[in-house]
Motif scaffolding. Structure first.
Motif, PDB file in Angstrom:
ATOM      1  N   LEU A  50      13.433 -52.851 -85.523  1.00  0.00           N
ATOM      2  CA  LEU A  50      12.983 -51.562 -84.995  1.00  0.00           C
ATOM      3  C   LEU A  50      11.558 -51.262 -85.436  1.00  0.00           C
ATOM      4  CD1 LEU A  50      13.699 -49.001 -83.416  1.00  0.00           C
ATOM      5  CD2 LEU A  50      14.646 -48.037 -85.536  1.00  0.00           C
ATOM      6  N   ILE A  51      11.261 -51.522 -86.716  1.00  0.00           N
ATOM      7  CA  ILE A  51       9.900 -51.299 -87.225  1.00  0.00           C
ATOM      8  C   ILE A  51       8.908 -52.198 -86.487  1.00  0.00           C
ATOM      9  CG2 ILE A  51       8.407 -51.613 -89.237  1.00  0.00           C
ATOM     10  CD1 ILE A  51      10.876 -50.827 -90.961  1.00  0.00           C
ATOM     11  N   THR A  52       9.266 -53.478 -86.336  1.00  0.00           N
ATOM     12  CA  THR A  52       8.372 -54.433 -85.663  1.00  0.00           C
ATOM     13  C   THR A  52       8.129 -54.030 -84.216  1.00  0.00           C
ATOM     14  OG1 THR A  52       9.226 -56.212 -87.083  1.00  0.00           O
ATOM     15  CG2 THR A  52       8.028 -56.866 -85.102  1.00  0.00           C
ATOM     16  N   LEU A  53       9.181 -53.616 -83.522  1.00  0.00           N
ATOM     17  CA  LEU A  53       9.043 -53.202 -82.125  1.00  0.00           C
ATOM     18  C   LEU A  53       8.133 -51.987 -81.998  1.00  0.00           C
ATOM     19  CD1 LEU A  53       9.872 -53.446 -79.149  1.00  0.00           C
ATOM     20  CD2 LEU A  53      11.874 -52.007 -79.684  1.00  0.00           C
ATOM     21  N   ARG A  54       8.337 -50.987 -82.841  1.00  0.00           N
ATOM     22  CA  ARG A  54       7.522 -49.776 -82.765  1.00  0.00           C
ATOM     23  C   ARG A  54       6.066 -50.081 -83.095  1.00  0.00           C
ATOM     24  NH1 ARG A  54       9.615 -44.971 -86.142  1.00  0.00           N
ATOM     25  NH2 ARG A  54       8.026 -43.925 -84.875  1.00  0.00           N
ATOM     26  N   ALA A  55       5.838 -50.938 -84.100  1.00  0.00           N
ATOM     27  CA  ALA A  55       4.466 -51.267 -84.488  1.00  0.00           C
ATOM     28  C   ALA A  55       3.788 -52.139 -83.437  1.00  0.00           C
ATOM     29  CB  ALA A  55       4.466 -51.981 -85.832  1.00  0.00           C
ATOM     30  N   THR A  56       4.561 -52.938 -82.717  1.00  0.00           N
ATOM     31  CA  THR A  56       4.004 -53.765 -81.642  1.00  0.00           C
ATOM     32  C   THR A  56       3.593 -52.898 -80.456  1.00  0.00           C
ATOM     33  OG1 THR A  56       5.379 -55.647 -82.309  1.00  0.00           O
ATOM     34  CG2 THR A  56       4.455 -55.692 -80.077  1.00  0.00           C
ATOM     35  N   LEU A  57       4.434 -51.932 -80.113  1.00  0.00           N
ATOM     36  CA  LEU A  57       4.137 -51.043 -78.990  1.00  0.00           C
ATOM     37  C   LEU A  57       2.995 -50.082 -79.317  1.00  0.00           C
ATOM     38  CD1 LEU A  57       7.787 -50.195 -77.826  1.00  0.00           C
ATOM     39  CD2 LEU A  57       6.168 -51.784 -76.765  1.00  0.00           C
ATOM     40  N   ASN A  58       2.889 -49.711 -80.597  1.00  0.00           N
ATOM     41  CA  ASN A  58       1.827 -48.787 -81.010  1.00  0.00           C
ATOM     42  C   ASN A  58       1.239 -49.277 -82.334  1.00  0.00           C
ATOM     43  OD1 ASN A  58       0.109 -46.690 -81.579  1.00  0.00           O
ATOM     44  ND2 ASN A  58       1.699 -45.105 -81.700  1.00  0.00           N
ATOM     45  N   PRO A  59       0.261 -50.197 -82.275  1.00  0.00           N
ATOM     46  CA  PRO A  59      -0.295 -50.794 -83.500  1.00  0.00           C
ATOM     47  C   PRO A  59      -0.886 -49.776 -84.473  1.00  0.00           C
ATOM     48  CG  PRO A  59      -0.966 -52.035 -81.561  1.00  0.00           C
ATOM     49  CD  PRO A  59      -0.328 -50.767 -81.060  1.00  0.00           C
ATOM     50  N   GLU A  60      -1.261 -48.594 -83.980  1.00  0.00           N
ATOM     51  CA  GLU A  60      -1.838 -47.595 -84.877  1.00  0.00           C
ATOM     52  C   GLU A  60      -0.801 -47.036 -85.858  1.00  0.00           C
ATOM     53  OE1 GLU A  60      -3.747 -44.569 -82.659  1.00  0.00           O
ATOM     54  OE2 GLU A  60      -5.288 -45.895 -81.814  1.00  0.00           O
ATOM     55  N   LEU A  61       0.463 -47.164 -85.509  1.00  0.00           N
ATOM     56  CA  LEU A  61       1.510 -46.682 -86.415  1.00  0.00           C
ATOM     57  C   LEU A  61       1.538 -47.490 -87.705  1.00  0.00           C
ATOM     58  CD1 LEU A  61       4.646 -46.030 -84.142  1.00  0.00           C
ATOM     59  CD2 LEU A  61       3.271 -44.330 -85.352  1.00  0.00           C
ATOM     60  N   ALA A  62       1.426 -48.812 -87.571  1.00  0.00           N
ATOM     61  CA  ALA A  62       1.606 -49.686 -88.735  1.00  0.00           C
ATOM     62  C   ALA A  62       0.814 -50.968 -88.526  1.00  0.00           C
ATOM     63  CB  ALA A  62       3.091 -49.992 -88.934  1.00  0.00           C
ATOM     64  N   PRO A  63      -0.446 -51.004 -88.957  1.00  0.00           N
ATOM     65  CA  PRO A  63      -1.258 -52.218 -88.779  1.00  0.00           C
ATOM     66  C   PRO A  63      -0.691 -53.397 -89.571  1.00  0.00           C
ATOM     67  CG  PRO A  63      -2.606 -50.306 -89.340  1.00  0.00           C
ATOM     68  CD  PRO A  63      -1.194 -49.916 -89.564  1.00  0.00           C
ATOM     69  N   ARG A  64      -1.092 -54.592 -89.169  1.00  0.00           N
ATOM     70  CA  ARG A  64      -0.665 -55.800 -89.871  1.00  0.00           C
ATOM     71  C   ARG A  64      -1.380 -55.914 -91.220  1.00  0.00           C
ATOM     72  NH1 ARG A  64       1.170 -60.067 -86.162  1.00  0.00           N
ATOM     73  NH2 ARG A  64       1.179 -59.263 -84.019  1.00  0.00           N
ATOM     74  N   GLY A  65      -0.733 -56.587 -92.161  1.00  0.00           N
ATOM     75  CA  GLY A  65      -1.377 -56.937 -93.418  1.00  0.00           C
ATOM     76  C   GLY A  65      -1.953 -58.338 -93.328  1.00  0.00           C
ATOM     77  N   GLU A  66      -2.505 -58.827 -94.464  1.00  0.00           N
ATOM     78  CA  GLU A  66      -3.070 -60.169 -94.418  1.00  0.00           C
ATOM     79  C   GLU A  66      -1.953 -61.212 -94.432  1.00  0.00           C
ATOM     80  OE1 GLU A  66      -2.972 -59.079 -98.845  1.00  0.00           O
ATOM     81  OE2 GLU A  66      -3.577 -58.097 -96.971  1.00  0.00           O
ATOM     82  N   ARG A  67      -2.248 -62.366 -93.845  1.00  0.00           N
ATOM     83  CA  ARG A  67      -1.281 -63.454 -93.796  1.00  0.00           C
ATOM     84  C   ARG A  67      -1.384 -64.280 -95.087  1.00  0.00           C
ATOM     85  NH1 ARG A  67       1.487 -66.220 -89.802  1.00  0.00           N
ATOM     86  NH2 ARG A  67       0.501 -64.914 -88.201  1.00  0.00           N
ATOM     87  N   SER A  68      -0.246 -64.542 -95.700  1.00  0.00           N
ATOM     88  CA  SER A  68      -0.210 -65.344 -96.925  1.00  0.00           C
ATOM     89  C   SER A  68       0.066 -66.803 -96.580  1.00  0.00           C
ATOM     90  CB  SER A  68       0.878 -64.832 -97.876  1.00  0.00           C
ATOM     91  OG  SER A  68       0.644 -63.498 -98.245  1.00  0.00           O
ATOM     92  N   SER A  69      -0.467 -67.699 -97.398  1.00  0.00           N
ATOM     93  CA  SER A  69      -0.207 -69.125 -97.192  1.00  0.00           C
ATOM     94  C   SER A  69       1.225 -69.450 -97.614  1.00  0.00           C
ATOM     95  CB  SER A  69      -1.191 -69.959 -98.016  1.00  0.00           C
ATOM     96  OG  SER A  69      -0.951 -69.765 -99.404  1.00  0.00           O
ATOM     97  N   TRP A  70       1.706 -70.593 -97.158  1.00  0.00           N
ATOM     98  CA  TRP A  70       3.068 -70.994 -97.543  1.00  0.00           C
ATOM     99  C   TRP A  70       3.161 -71.167 -99.056  1.00  0.00           C
ATOM    100  CZ3 TRP A  70       7.110 -70.513 -94.571  1.00  0.00           C
ATOM    101  CH2 TRP A  70       6.937 -70.495 -93.183  1.00  0.00           C
ATOM    102  N   ARG A  71       2.098 -71.652 -99.668  1.00  0.00           N
ATOM    103  CA  ARG A  71       2.108 -71.824-101.114  1.00  0.00           C
ATOM    104  C   ARG A  71       2.256 -70.478-101.811  1.00  0.00           C
ATOM    105  NH1 ARG A  71      -2.735 -74.547-104.813  1.00  0.00           N
ATOM    106  NH2 ARG A  71      -1.652 -74.287-106.834  1.00  0.00           N
ATOM    107  N   GLU A  72       1.524 -69.465-101.325  1.00  0.00           N
ATOM    108  CA  GLU A  72       1.625 -68.122-101.916  1.00  0.00           C
ATOM    109  C   GLU A  72       3.023 -67.534-101.728  1.00  0.00           C
ATOM    110  OE1 GLU A  72      -2.923 -66.369-101.469  1.00  0.00           O
ATOM    111  OE2 GLU A  72      -1.601 -66.391 -99.716  1.00  0.00           O
ATOM    112  N   ARG A  73       3.611 -67.811-100.564  1.00  0.00           N
ATOM    113  CA  ARG A  73       4.958 -67.288-100.304  1.00  0.00           C
ATOM    114  C   ARG A  73       5.976 -67.882-101.265  1.00  0.00           C
ATOM    115  NH1 ARG A  73       4.843 -67.818 -93.657  1.00  0.00           N
ATOM    116  NH2 ARG A  73       3.202 -66.264 -93.320  1.00  0.00           N
ATOM    117  N   PHE A  74       5.954 -69.208-101.387  1.00  0.00           N
ATOM    118  CA  PHE A  74       6.939 -69.845-102.268  1.00  0.00           C
ATOM    119  C   PHE A  74       6.684 -69.497-103.741  1.00  0.00           C
ATOM    120  CE2 PHE A  74       7.452 -72.787 -98.601  1.00  0.00           C
ATOM    121  CZ  PHE A  74       8.827 -72.621 -98.442  1.00  0.00           C
TER     122      PHE A  74
END
Length: 647
Positions: A409-433
């Protein structure tokens, strides 16, 4: 020549004297309050140690600690009651003050006095009845069955704790009366007289039920007493007191005063000495250790690394973190305060719409009552005698499913209206693990708790003790907690537990009255006579929970309503575990629903610049998630029943 002192000056002098007397009494209670909390702290540590020793000896050496259940029950008494007086001094006992806050000052102050007067008299009667039980146990030399321990010292401790509660109520009563006097308003004094008269009438009928001026049928007496209970609750009287008075008055009217007084004394002791209740303080303690050790912050950072780059990623990360934290904490408010303090500053920095930001945290925190350990499932299981272990397992998949629905639901709302919730920075796979390695303490505790219950190696009570021990060992080994912080978690645990258990202590007498009144059987017969379909019945019950949840917090709502609706659901042929999952979800919907919305109030204390109206507006779209979850569980009951069926 003497001059009469003006009325305003007299009122001011009276109020000053009452304020001073109340503060002196509060000061005098500090030392015994600290002693009581210290005793409770020793008891909860001993309770944890006893539980762990019993689990280890039984599973590794096939040896059982003699009298472990007896000791657990006796130790539970100081654990759950030690801080009731301290909680009253801090004015943190559970009550519904919506109508109270809406009243003008001349009505509010006398109503507070009336509620405190009812509470004071009820607690004094309870303490007296407990002391009578002490004399009986001591006089008859009654001891426990296995270890031969005398029971009376523990019941005497309970009586002392309740008496300290009474003194704390007296101190607050003095201050409240002083507030009325300071107003110097004739209307306030008139309402004070009315309240004193109401209290007097209730108490007279409790002790002299024959003075009731008209005859009522058994069911009419039941309806009248229950109505009184709800009226008192909505007028701001403590929930525990309202239920205690209902039980006392109802049983007096139905049977006799002696039966009601005996019930008030014996059933309250039965509750606080029931070893099953030890699960509440132990799970609460484990959750507080996890939060104090910073493991929750590690969980959020890891979730952000994985999903922060998605539309609304920060809000989705807080949802994932709440789901993980729920497997340790077991209640919603801990999730609100923890995730709110961590996630909201991040979402503000990324210019999130604060209606979405605050509402997402408030709703995600309700996952805490679905994924075990869950206080709501414990309460439901205690009331209905349904297996708490099966209820815990029944909540796992619905909790995970709800988290997925919220994220979608959050993703759908933010996709339809990006001003509601902008994206953050993308982390590398190494940072994720790498970030995931910091979550191992929570994963290990989940394995200890859920794995132990699911495998049958431990009961929920034992899982709580093992979980606490594991949390302490991990936190100390990682140097995330010191002795002072650990002591603070113990004190906080005792306070939270006292505020919860005092309700269920008197809910036992209330439930006994409900059973004696025959209302549940009559209501069930009435519903059956309406020839409603099974799903029409469940829809009506769930709709009621939406309404009651708008005005009452989750745990009191469960205590008041489950004894009424559970027999109806069973007569309709519903599975008790499945029904429990639905009920718990519905009462949690209430914590984000106006006008009470306790989660909304909690998040508002963190985001002070966001109007509460905006937070409630932000919550409304998330209602779709609750509705979808309920529909899926009703259509596909195996979502909640599959894991319990494997036990």
């Amino acid at each position: 020549m003497t001059h009469a002192m003006p009325a305003a000056a007299v009122n001011e002098r009276i109020s000053d004297w009452l304020d001073a007397a109340g503060k002196m009494l509060v000061h005098a209670l500090r030392w015994p309050g600290k002693v009581a909390v210290a005793l409770g702290g020793v008891a909860i540590v001993a309770l944890m140690g006893l539980t762990v020793a019993d689990v280890v000896l039984r599973n590794l050496f096939s040896v059982v600690v003699p009298g472990s259940l007896e000791l657990t029950g006796l130790l539970t008494i100081p654990v759950v009651l030690a801080a009731v007086g301290v909680v009253e001094i801090e004015r943190n006992h559970v009550k519904v003050d919506l109508l109270l806050n809406a009243m003008p000052d001349y009505l509010r102050a006398p109503t507070v006095v009336g509620g405190l007067l009812l509470a004071l008299t009820t607690m004094l009667v309870t303490a007296y009845q407990m002391s009578e039980q002490v004399l009986y146990l001591q006089g008859n030399a009654i001891v426990t069955g296995v270890l031969g321990l005398p029971e009376w010292p523990f019941i005497a401790a309970a009586a002392i704790f309740v008496f300290l509660f009474s003194l704390a109520l007296l101190a607050n009563l003095m201050v409240a009366v002083g507030t009325v006097a300071r107003q110097a308003d004739v209307r306030a004094l008139a309402w004070l007289v009315v309240w004193v008269a109401v209290v007097a009438v209730i108490l007279v009928l409790c002790f002299e039920p024959d003075l009731l001026p008209f005859e009522l049928s058994r069911s009419a007496k039941g309806v009248a007493a229950i109505t009184l209970c709800f009226v008192l609750i909505f007028l701001g009287v403590q929930v525990a007191v309202a239920m205690a008075l209902t039980g006392l008055l109802g049983i007096s009217l139905l049977i006799s005063t002696g039966a009601s007084l005996t019930s008030l004394g014996t059933t309250t002791i039965d509750v606080v000495s029931d070893e099953t209740w030890s699960v509440v303080p132990l799970f609460t303690w484990m959750g507080l250790i996890v939060v104090a050790s910073g493991f929750a912050a590690e969980l959020y950072r890891s979730a952000y690394r994985w999903v922060g780059h998605l539309p609304g990623g920060l809000a989705s990360a807080s949802t994932i973190a709440c789901a993980g934290l729920s497997s340790i904490v077991g209640d919603t408010l801990s999730g609100v305060y923890t995730m709110g303090s961590i996630a909201l500053p991040e979402m503000r920095a990324y210019r999130y719409d604060m209606k979405l930001a605050t509402a997402s945290v408030a709703c995600a925190a309700t996952i805490g009552v679905m994924i075990p350990p869950s206080l709501a499932f414990i309460v439901y299981g205690m009331i209905t005698e349904v297996s708490i272990g099966k209820l815990f397992m029944a909540g796992v998949l619905p909790g995970i499913l709800f988290a997925v629905i919220l994220i979608c639901l959050i993703t759908l709302r933010a996709t339809l209206n990006p001003e509601l919730a902008p994206r953050g920075e993308r982390s590398s796979w190494r940072e994720r693990f790498k970030s995931s390695t910091g979550t191992w303490p929570i994963l290990l505790l989940m394995l200890l708790v859920l794995g132990g219950i699911y495998s049958g190696a431990v009961t929920p009570n034992e899982a709580a003790g093992v979980g606490v021990f594991g949390a302490i060992v991990i936190a100390l080994a990682m140097r995330r907690i010191d002795a002072q912080k650990l002591a603070e978690t113990i004190t906080a645990t005792l306070r939270l537990t006292a505020g919860i258990i005092i309700i269920f202590m008197f809910a036992a007498a209330f439930s006994r009255f409900i059973a004696l009144s025959g209302l549940t059987q009559q209501l069930a017969t009435l519903v059956v006579g309406l020839d409603l379909g099974r799903y029409e019945i469940i829809a009506a019950i769930l709709l009621f929970y939406v309404v009651i949840g708008m005005f009452m917090n989750a745990l009191p709502a469960l205590v008041l309503t489950v004894p009424i609706f559970f027999p109806i659901a069973m007569n309709a042929g519903f599975d008790p575990v499945w029904f429990g999952v639905l009920v718990v979800i519905m009462v949690e919907l209430g914590v984000v629903t106006p006008p009470i919305g306790v989660n909304v109030f909690a998040i508002a204390t963190i985001a002070k610049d966001v109007p509460m109206y905006d937070i409630f507006r932000g919550v409304l779209p998330f209602w779709l998630a609750y509705v979808l979850l309920i529909v899926l569980i009703v259509i596909f009951p195996e979502i909640s029943l599959w894991l319990p069926s494997l036990m």
